[in-house]
Scaffold this active site. Structure first.
Site, PDB file in Angstrom:
ATOM      1  N   HIS A   1     -16.194  28.868   4.990  1.00  0.00           N
ATOM      2  CA  HIS A   1     -16.232  29.018   3.534  1.00  0.00           C
ATOM      3  C   HIS A   1     -17.411  28.296   2.889  1.00  0.00           C
ATOM      4  O   HIS A   1     -17.489  28.239   1.669  1.00  0.00           O
ATOM      5  CB  HIS A   1     -14.931  28.500   2.906  1.00  0.00           C
ATOM      6  CG  HIS A   1     -13.765  29.399   3.088  1.00  0.00           C
ATOM      7  ND1 HIS A   1     -13.459  30.421   2.214  1.00  0.00           N
ATOM      8  CD2 HIS A   1     -12.813  29.443   4.053  1.00  0.00           C
ATOM      9  CE1 HIS A   1     -12.362  31.045   2.620  1.00  0.00           C
ATOM     10  NE2 HIS A   1     -11.952  30.473   3.739  1.00  0.00           N
TER      11      HIS A   1
ATOM     12  N   LYS B   1     -13.224  28.195 -12.988  1.00  0.00           N
ATOM     13  CA  LYS B   1     -13.362  27.968 -11.549  1.00  0.00           C
ATOM     14  C   LYS B   1     -13.425  26.465 -11.308  1.00  0.00           C
ATOM     15  O   LYS B   1     -13.529  25.681 -12.243  1.00  0.00           O
ATOM     16  CB  LYS B   1     -14.606  28.654 -10.997  1.00  0.00           C
ATOM     17  CG  LYS B   1     -15.894  28.272 -11.711  1.00  0.00           C
ATOM     18  CD  LYS B   1     -17.080  29.030 -11.162  1.00  0.00           C
ATOM     19  CE  LYS B   1     -17.069  30.474 -11.619  1.00  0.00           C
ATOM     20  NZ  LYS B   1     -16.533  31.398 -10.622  1.00  0.00           N
ATOM     21  N   ARG B   2     -13.360  26.085 -10.059  1.00  0.00           N
ATOM     22  CA  ARG B   2     -13.499  24.670  -9.699  1.00  0.00           C
ATOM     23  C   ARG B   2     -14.827  24.124 -10.234  1.00  0.00           C
ATOM     24  O   ARG B   2     -15.851  24.802 -10.198  1.00  0.00           O
ATOM     25  CB  ARG B   2     -13.436  24.549  -8.173  1.00  0.00           C
ATOM     26  CG  ARG B   2     -13.608  23.162  -7.617  1.00  0.00           C
ATOM     27  CD  ARG B   2     -13.275  23.144  -6.136  1.00  0.00           C
ATOM     28  NE  ARG B   2     -14.080  24.068  -5.361  1.00  0.00           N
ATOM     29  CZ  ARG B   2     -15.235  23.744  -4.787  1.00  0.00           C
ATOM     30  NH1 ARG B   2     -15.723  22.525  -4.918  1.00  0.00           N
ATOM     31  NH2 ARG B   2     -15.897  24.633  -4.077  1.00  0.00           N
TER      32      ARG B   2
ATOM     33  N   LYS C   1     -21.794  25.667  -8.945  1.00  0.00           N
ATOM     34  CA  LYS C   1     -21.199  26.764  -9.715  1.00  0.00           C
ATOM     35  C   LYS C   1     -21.787  26.847 -11.122  1.00  0.00           C
ATOM     36  O   LYS C   1     -21.581  27.804 -11.840  1.00  0.00           O
ATOM     37  CB  LYS C   1     -19.680  26.598  -9.770  1.00  0.00           C
ATOM     38  CG  LYS C   1     -19.029  26.771  -8.393  1.00  0.00           C
ATOM     39  CD  LYS C   1     -17.530  26.563  -8.451  1.00  0.00           C
ATOM     40  CE  LYS C   1     -16.885  26.682  -7.067  1.00  0.00           C
ATOM     41  NZ  LYS C   1     -16.872  28.067  -6.548  1.00  0.00           N
TER      42      LYS C   1
ATOM     43  N   THR D   1     -13.531  34.647  -5.546  1.00  0.00           N
ATOM     44  CA  THR D   1     -12.476  35.641  -5.779  1.00  0.00           C
ATOM     45  C   THR D   1     -12.125  35.718  -7.255  1.00  0.00           C
ATOM     46  O   THR D   1     -11.570  36.709  -7.701  1.00  0.00           O
ATOM     47  CB  THR D   1     -11.208  35.329  -4.961  1.00  0.00           C
ATOM     48  OG1 THR D   1     -10.801  33.983  -5.214  1.00  0.00           O
ATOM     49  CG2 THR D   1     -11.463  35.513  -3.481  1.00  0.00           C
TER      50      THR D   1
ATOM     51  N   LYS E   1     -10.943  38.991  -9.746  1.00  0.00           N
ATOM     52  CA  LYS E   1      -9.788  39.034 -10.656  1.00  0.00           C
ATOM     53  C   LYS E   1     -10.218  39.431 -12.060  1.00  0.00           C
ATOM     54  O   LYS E   1      -9.558  40.226 -12.732  1.00  0.00           O
ATOM     55  CB  LYS E   1      -9.090  37.675 -10.662  1.00  0.00           C
ATOM     56  CG  LYS E   1      -8.491  37.278  -9.327  1.00  0.00           C
ATOM     57  CD  LYS E   1      -8.202  35.786  -9.254  1.00  0.00           C
ATOM     58  CE  LYS E   1      -7.999  35.355  -7.811  1.00  0.00           C
ATOM     59  NZ  LYS E   1      -8.048  33.899  -7.624  1.00  0.00           N
TER      60      LYS E   1
END
Length: 809
Positions: A352, A540-541, A546, A648, A652
């Site tokens: 991952h 998100k985290r 990110k 992911t 969604k």
């Protein structure tokens, strides 16, 4: 069951389980009664299916993961049993609201981010496809943490998700096993060879709980096995009787810390030790149980690969590999070659992370001290690996050092996985290519047959049928409900592409969801947002790669534009952020503080606050996501190209009709391929460009900053005193990280480099949003094209390439 039968069962449960009538029952009483009736139906199928698997000899998957982010079970189970409408109507006639009943259930604290949600989706899909699976993890008593925001800063509180128990789990005391730590290993020589005896160890009891996870119309519910750590002796009576009550329970408290918290802080020795204990605890318990179960039903351990396959979800469960080998060697008497061959045929590894610094490593001395027998086994595996490398690259000692498991005093867990596992997969096509050509390039040369790519997916049941029932109804009226069982039927929706009636229906649902979320957010945390503004979401985290920082800096840029020129083109927008930062991740916490500071700046300015709004959603979890994602219109997927394995959340949002703005990274590339260039907004440097700049050391963030006056103003505002902050603490550390980070590389995630490109693409996005017919069509097309990202498709591909399970008939 029909509505009347459901009412009858609920009333019976109220009387016999709680001792009240419907007139006396609270919402919590009703939740217990309703959950018990649903659980009974799931349990019937679960018991029958497991009996059939035992007798048929069908192969079962063991899916090992440190996280399973399950969300609430009640209504999801109703949907998958096709009883949601009947239960809603039955409860209505009894005077209760199903939505309020659902609120009585706590989100299971078994996961945090995409890793755990992927695992949860996989259990749902495996069950839907009638494939036997057992997921294995720790039964974390307090989950990760409950996020509190005070004066714009994140604080962590205990998440007591088990405070009122967990109706969906079943204790399995008969499956209790012992996990051993520390001590020393003695070699015992006999006529038949050497054996190993573990002496002076400390024992921990692994106590299991099982939770059924049922897929849509499934007769084969998945099993989630959760291990709780318990001391062999709960109370030291000698110390207790002496009045030394603290020491009387000291051992028990130390042992039970193993299953207290997900990802305990590991920036100190005790934290690292606890994490290592955790990972060995649940993997050892799972492997011991698997072997015991196999011997009970099938006998000879040499046939294990015929009945079981094991998937390691990231490197956290890697110790399952040497643990299984230990059991086969020390307890079952197999030879090394036999034990290693069995492990090779059973284990597979999902990677991952493509950032080398994020690949899990352990201090070798720490592992040797805590797990002496496991260390010896890893040493042998390392030696075998070194021999293979030598045969491929004779005399290349640097290559051996780079690929070895034991190197420079560390144990490299990803290298251990690759050395033993039969398959190694990436989670998007870009990711699979990167691990072959960069992250594990030499391993790919050594073992080319091992490496594959399987793009991640999400379950449509949870993220459409449960989260967005109105849109589900619109789809069902056009292609029937079969798409919830067979993901390929979702492709029939492509026949409605461009259909004005469907586009308008989807747009109407989107507006209703925005209004519902606005009401939810005001009730949840008192934040008032306008459902007629554009809902732009980054959920998100929290991690620097990110790039939540890129987004909030751009919002600040928009603020200055509107402030300077009230007539500038601007779509009234609500920017929604949702994220948890790891407790010890200072920079992530600073970004959360910056988001709140920008929100305060905008809210305090009458000239801007009617056009722009920033809201941070506190304590983000699955249940919040189920409210947020159907309301989102813009999905922000801003990761630095080449660093996001898949993602992911992007899937969604897409499924629920949000339009993506993002980099060519992870699954964004496959979303681009699915919807086409006209229905997604792509910005920023590509992965190969960034790699070239890294290699040549040619990126100068200061030059970018100096060349862009708007960007310079935004960055300077971090330290100029423009931003309102608690305790007069500005953002010097973020400023320095962007421009001059001392001994480290400045702007290592290329925030400033991609800023202008993002700004240009966001302007295009706003222009598209203003053209309402165009935007509605884009939104509908994203939903229509999202079927490829079903986790049912992902599981089908895993099964074809890796597991070879047979569905239960």
């Amino acid at each position: 069951m029909d509505k009347e039968q459901i009412k009858e069962e609920i009333i019976k449960k109220l009387r016999r389980t709680i001792g009240v009538t419907p007139d006396e029952a609270s919402n919590e009483d009703i939740y217990v009664a309703v959950s018990c009736t649903v659980r009974d139906l799931v349990m019937d199928r679960w018991a029958e299916a497991n009996k059939q698997v035992h007798h048929s000899g069908n192969k079962r998957l063991y899916y090992l993961s440190a996280e399973f982010l399950m969300g609430r079970a009640l209504t999801n189970n109703m949907i998958n049993l096709e009883l949601y409408d009947a239960y809603r109507d039955a409860l209505g006639e009894l005077g209760f609201d199903l939505d309020r009943i659902e609120e009585q259930e706590a989100d299971a604290g078994l996961g945090n981010g995409g890793l755990g949600r992927l695992a949860a989706c996989f259990l749902d899909s495996l069950s839907t496809l009638e494939m036997p699976v057992t997921g294995c993890c720790i039964r974390y008593e307090h989950g990760l943490f409950r996020q509190l925001i005070e004066d714009g800063e994140q604080h962590e509180a205990v998440d007591n998700w088990l405070e009122h128990g967990n109706l969906w789990e079943i204790a399995r005391p008969e499956d209790t096993v012992e996990v051993r730590y520390g001590g020393h290993i003695e070699e015992v020589w006999t006529d038949t060879g050497v054996s190993f005896k573990h002496e002076g160890y400390t024992s921990v009891v692994a106590y299991p709980y099982d939770m059924p996870v049922i897929g849509y119309e499934s007769k084969m519910p998945a099993t989630l096995r959760m291990w709780q750590a318990r001391a062999k002796t709960k109370l030291d009576m000698k110390n207790f009787n002496r009045g030394d009550y603290a020491r009387a329970v000291e051992e028990s408290a130390l042992v039970e810390a193993i299953s207290q918290v997900l990802y305990p802080e590991d920036n100190h020795h005790q934290g690292k030790l606890l994490r290592l204990k955790q990972f060995y605890f649940f993997t050892s318990a799972s492997m011991q149980f698997l072997v015991r179960r196999h011997k009970k039903f099938h006998g000879d351990v040499r046939t294990l690969p015929d009945y079981y396959t094991i998937q390691i979800n990231d490197t956290h469960p890697t110790l399952a590999i040497p643990e299984l080998i230990r059991i086969l060697l020390d307890e079952e008497g197999l030879s090394w070659d036999e034990a290693f061959d069995i492990a090779f045929r059973m284990f597979n590894y999902t990677n991952h992370s493509i950032m080398r610094e994020a690949l899990e490593r352990w201090n070798e001395n720490l592992l040797k001290e805590l797990l002496p027998r496991i260390h010896k086994i890893i040493t042998v595996i390392d030696q075998k690996l070194r021999e293979s490398i030598w045969q491929k690259w004779p005399g290349d000692w640097s290559k051996i050092d780079e690929l070895a498991i034991l190197n420079r005093g560390e144990v490299h867990m990803a290298n251990l996985c690759i050395a033993v596992c039969g398959r190694v997969n990436g989670v998007s096509q870009l990711h699979a290519n990167i691990i072959k050509t960069q992250t594990f390039r030499d391993f790919y040369v050594l073992y080319p047959e091992k490496f594959i790519g399987v793009t991640n997916g999400i379950t449509i049941r949870r993220w459409l049928a449960k989260a967005n029932p109105a849109l589900t109804a619109e789809i069902e009226s056009r292609i029937t409900r079969s798409f919830l069982k067979d993901y390929r039927d979702f492709e029939k929706l492509r026949n409605w592409e461009g259909n004005a009636e469907f586009i308008e229906a989807a747009a109407r649902v989107k507006q209703e969801n925005k209004e519902r979320f606005a009401a939810y957010l005001e009730a949840k945390q008192g934040s008032v947002i306008d459902p007629h503004t554009m809902f732009d979401v980054q959920a998100k985290r929290l991690h620097e790669y990110k790039r939540q920082l890129l987004k909030i800096l751009h919002v600040l840029c928009l603020y200055f534009r509107v402030k300077d020129n009230p007539h500038t083109f601007m779509v009234p927008s609500t920017f929604l952020f949702a994220a948890k930062a790891a407790p010890g991740y200072y920079m992530a916490k600073e970004i959360i503080r910056l988001i709140h500071s920008v929100a305060w700046l905008i809210d305090s300015d009458p000239a801007v606050r009617d056009v722009l709004k920033v809201v941070f959603i506190e304590d983000y979890n699955v249940s919040v996501a189920e409210q947020l994602m159907p309301a989102a219109e813009v999905s922000e997927q801003l990761s630095t190209a080449g660093l996001e394995a898949s993602g992911t959340g992007n899937m969604k949002f897409m499924l629920n009709g949000a339009v993506t703005i993002g980099t060519m990274d992870g699954a964004n590339i496959e979303i681009y391929d699915a919807v086409g260039e006209d229905d997604i907004f792509i910005f920023g440097a590509r992965a190969e460009e960034l790699r070239a700049m890294d290699r040549l050391c040619s990126y100068d963030p200061r030059a970018v900053y100096d060349a862009n006056p708007e960007l310079k103003r935004v960055v300077d505002s971090l330290v100029s005193g423009v931003l309102p902050v608690a305790s007069n603490k500005q953002f010097h550390d973020i400023y320095n990280a962007l421009l001059h980070y001392g001994s480290h590389k400045a702007d290592r995630y290329f925030v400033l480099h991609d800023f202008a490109s993002y700004d240009k693409e966001f302007t295009k996005l706003m222009a598209a949003y203003v053209d309402r017919d165009k935007w509605k069509a884009m939104s509908a097309r994203n939903t229509i094209c999202s079927g490829i990202f079903s986790s049912d498709r992902t599981i089908h591909e895993y099964n074809e390439m890796v597991w070879h399970l047979k569905a239960i008939e």
